[in-house]
Structure formats: C-alpha cells, structure tokens
Design a protein around this motif. Structure first.
Motif, mmCIF file in Angstrom:
data_model
loop_
_atom_site.group_PDB
_atom_site.id
_atom_site.type_symbol
_atom_site.label_atom_id
_atom_site.label_comp_id
_atom_site.label_asym_id
_atom_site.label_seq_id
_atom_site.Cartn_x
_atom_site.Cartn_y
_atom_site.Cartn_z
ATOM 1 N N ALA A 87 -4.933 6.710 4.059
ATOM 2 C CA ALA A 87 -4.982 6.334 2.644
ATOM 3 C C ALA A 87 -3.873 5.357 2.259
ATOM 4 O O ALA A 87 -3.689 5.079 1.089
ATOM 5 C CB ALA A 87 -4.887 7.589 1.773
ATOM 6 N N GLU A 88 -3.152 4.835 3.244
ATOM 7 C CA GLU A 88 -2.048 3.933 2.934
ATOM 8 C C GLU A 88 -2.320 2.531 3.482
ATOM 9 O O GLU A 88 -2.724 2.365 4.633
ATOM 10 C CB GLU A 88 -0.740 4.445 3.534
ATOM 11 C CG GLU A 88 0.437 3.555 3.192
ATOM 12 C CD GLU A 88 1.750 4.058 3.761
ATOM 13 O OE1 GLU A 88 2.757 3.918 3.057
ATOM 14 O OE2 GLU A 88 1.761 4.598 4.882
ATOM 15 N N ASP A 89 -2.103 1.549 2.612
ATOM 16 C CA ASP A 89 -2.190 0.142 3.006
ATOM 17 C C ASP A 89 -3.569 -0.202 3.586
ATOM 18 O O ASP A 89 -3.681 -0.872 4.601
ATOM 19 C CB ASP A 89 -1.077 -0.178 4.004
ATOM 20 C CG ASP A 89 -0.748 -1.654 4.039
ATOM 21 O OD1 ASP A 89 -0.987 -2.339 3.027
ATOM 22 O OD2 ASP A 89 -0.258 -2.125 5.086
ATOM 23 N N ILE A 90 -4.618 0.245 2.891
ATOM 24 C CA ILE A 90 -6.003 0.016 3.317
ATOM 25 C C ILE A 90 -6.499 -1.266 2.670
ATOM 26 O O ILE A 90 -6.342 -1.477 1.466
ATOM 27 C CB ILE A 90 -6.910 1.207 2.904
ATOM 28 C CG1 ILE A 90 -6.328 2.538 3.404
ATOM 29 C CG2 ILE A 90 -8.336 0.998 3.373
ATOM 30 C CD1 ILE A 90 -6.211 2.691 4.887
ATOM 31 N N LEU A 91 -7.131 -2.120 3.461
ATOM 32 C CA LEU A 91 -7.682 -3.374 2.951
ATOM 33 C C LEU A 91 -8.942 -3.076 2.141
ATOM 34 O O LEU A 91 -9.877 -2.451 2.632
ATOM 35 C CB LEU A 91 -8.006 -4.316 4.115
ATOM 36 C CG LEU A 91 -8.330 -5.748 3.754
ATOM 37 C CD1 LEU A 91 -7.157 -6.428 3.054
ATOM 38 C CD2 LEU A 91 -8.711 -6.530 5.008
ATOM 39 N N VAL A 92 -8.954 -3.509 0.881
ATOM 40 C CA VAL A 92 -10.026 -3.200 -0.062
ATOM 41 C C VAL A 92 -10.616 -4.501 -0.598
ATOM 42 O O VAL A 92 -9.872 -5.426 -0.951
ATOM 43 C CB VAL A 92 -9.479 -2.350 -1.234
ATOM 44 C CG1 VAL A 92 -10.542 -2.079 -2.274
ATOM 45 C CG2 VAL A 92 -8.891 -1.055 -0.712
ATOM 46 N N ASN A 100 -12.101 -11.594 -3.032
ATOM 47 C CA ASN A 100 -10.700 -11.364 -2.694
ATOM 48 C C ASN A 100 -10.521 -10.008 -2.018
ATOM 49 O O ASN A 100 -11.397 -9.140 -2.092
ATOM 50 C CB ASN A 100 -9.826 -11.429 -3.945
ATOM 51 C CG ASN A 100 -9.836 -12.804 -4.561
ATOM 52 O OD1 ASN A 100 -9.794 -13.809 -3.858
ATOM 53 N ND2 ASN A 100 -9.897 -12.861 -5.884
ATOM 54 N N TYR A 101 -9.369 -9.834 -1.394
ATOM 55 C CA TYR A 101 -9.016 -8.577 -0.750
ATOM 56 C C TYR A 101 -7.611 -8.179 -1.178
ATOM 57 O O TYR A 101 -6.777 -9.027 -1.491
ATOM 58 C CB TYR A 101 -9.073 -8.697 0.777
ATOM 59 C CG TYR A 101 -10.468 -8.931 1.281
ATOM 60 C CD1 TYR A 101 -11.295 -7.859 1.580
ATOM 61 C CD2 TYR A 101 -10.967 -10.222 1.424
ATOM 62 C CE1 TYR A 101 -12.593 -8.065 2.023
ATOM 63 C CE2 TYR A 101 -12.260 -10.436 1.871
ATOM 64 C CZ TYR A 101 -13.069 -9.353 2.170
ATOM 65 O OH TYR A 101 -14.338 -9.558 2.604
ATOM 66 N N ASP A 102 -7.367 -6.881 -1.165
ATOM 67 C CA ASP A 102 -6.069 -6.366 -1.555
ATOM 68 C C ASP A 102 -5.777 -5.139 -0.704
ATOM 69 O O ASP A 102 -6.691 -4.421 -0.291
ATOM 70 C CB ASP A 102 -6.094 -5.984 -3.043
ATOM 71 C CG ASP A 102 -4.743 -5.565 -3.574
ATOM 72 O OD1 ASP A 102 -3.720 -6.051 -3.064
ATOM 73 O OD2 ASP A 102 -4.712 -4.751 -4.518
ATOM 74 N N ARG A 103 -4.519 -4.864 -0.439
ATOM 75 C CA ARG A 103 -4.127 -3.645 0.262
ATOM 76 C C ARG A 103 -3.713 -2.611 -0.782
ATOM 77 O O ARG A 103 -2.918 -2.896 -1.662
ATOM 78 C CB ARG A 103 -2.994 -3.919 1.233
ATOM 79 C CG ARG A 103 -3.449 -4.795 2.373
ATOM 80 C CD ARG A 103 -2.546 -4.637 3.576
ATOM 81 N NE ARG A 103 -3.078 -5.382 4.698
ATOM 82 C CZ ARG A 103 -3.936 -4.889 5.588
ATOM 83 N NH1 ARG A 103 -4.353 -3.640 5.474
ATOM 84 N NH2 ARG A 103 -4.369 -5.617 6.583
ATOM 85 N N GLN A 104 -4.301 -1.407 -0.670
ATOM 86 C CA GLN A 104 -4.029 -0.351 -1.633
ATOM 87 C C GLN A 104 -3.685 0.945 -0.909
ATOM 88 O O GLN A 104 -4.000 1.112 0.275
ATOM 89 C CB GLN A 104 -5.238 -0.128 -2.538
ATOM 90 C CG GLN A 104 -5.620 -1.326 -3.357
ATOM 91 C CD GLN A 104 -6.826 -1.059 -4.246
ATOM 92 O OE1 GLN A 104 -7.271 0.072 -4.409
ATOM 93 N NE2 GLN A 104 -7.346 -2.119 -4.836
#
Length: 131
Positions: A55-60, A66-70
């Motif tokens: 659940a950490e630093d997952i590419l979304v 666009n993409y973001d790490r959450q």
C-alpha cells in the motif's frame, strides 16, 4: 484509515464482517513489509485483519493520462481483489468462504504476518480443485 486496533475498536468497513462472513479485511504494508504508517495515514491492525498487501508508493492512474504514486490502505485492497479474481478463475466452483479460508491459511503461514503471497494461494487453490 486511522490505525485502529480492530480488536479494541471495530470500525467500518471492517465492522461489516460481524454480519457478513464472506468479507476480507485488508491492511496495507510499507515497502519493507511492515504495517503502513505515514504522516497522513496509518493502516488498521489486529486479529480481525485477514490479509496485508502492498500500500506504499503504488503507481496510480490519474485523469488525463497522468500517473501518481500514492500510499494508503485502499491500494492494498486492489491487490487482494485481483488475487481473489485469479483464485476464483482458477477454481470457479469454490465459494467465497472457501477462498477466504485459503487466503487466511496462506497468510497465517506467511514469512511476514498475514502477507498476501499469490503463488502460494494459487497453488493451494489448484490443488483443491484437482481433488
């Protein structure tokens, strides 16, 4: 999530397991495999949790390509939902409760407490279906 110990204070959506036995309660893990704790988010924990998943630093994927790490527990549920779909496709005659039992048994024997290990789950599901 706020990092509740579910054995002391059951919160939604985990509370639904009191009424519906075919649900899986999922907690999120960090890159190191420990329970997720960030500045803004802590995952719930306790014996009510069936599985943990990344659940950490997952590419979304984000809007407009666009993409973001959450980092949050909601991302862990996606891993478990995908694993459940693969397990069910490997053995569609199993009930959700049976799949839940396989997940729980596999997680109990995991090298990291309650960690989802998809190869072990699919191997167990396949062996059950061959019986």
């Amino acid at each position: 999530d706020q990092g509740y110990e579910l054995d002391k204070q059951m919160v939604y959506p985990a509370e639904y397991t009191r009424e519906f036995k075919n649900l899986l309660v999922v907690s999120g893990t960090s890159k190191e495999g420990t329970l997720l704790r960030t500045e803004n988010h802590s995952t719930n924990y306790g014996s009510a949790v069936h599985l943990t998943a990344p659940a950490e630093d997952i590419l979304v994927a984000e809007p407009r390509g666009n993409y973001d790490r959450q980092s949050h527990t909601g991302l862990a549920t996606g891993f478990v939902a995908g694993a459940t779909a693969l397990a069910w496709s490997a053995c569609p005659q199993l009930s959700m409760l049976q799949i839940q039992q396989v997940f729980s048994m596999q997680a109990a024997s995991s090298f990291q407490e309650k960690a989802l290990h998809l190869p072990a789950v699919l191997a167990r599901i396949t062996s059950i279906c061959k019986q």
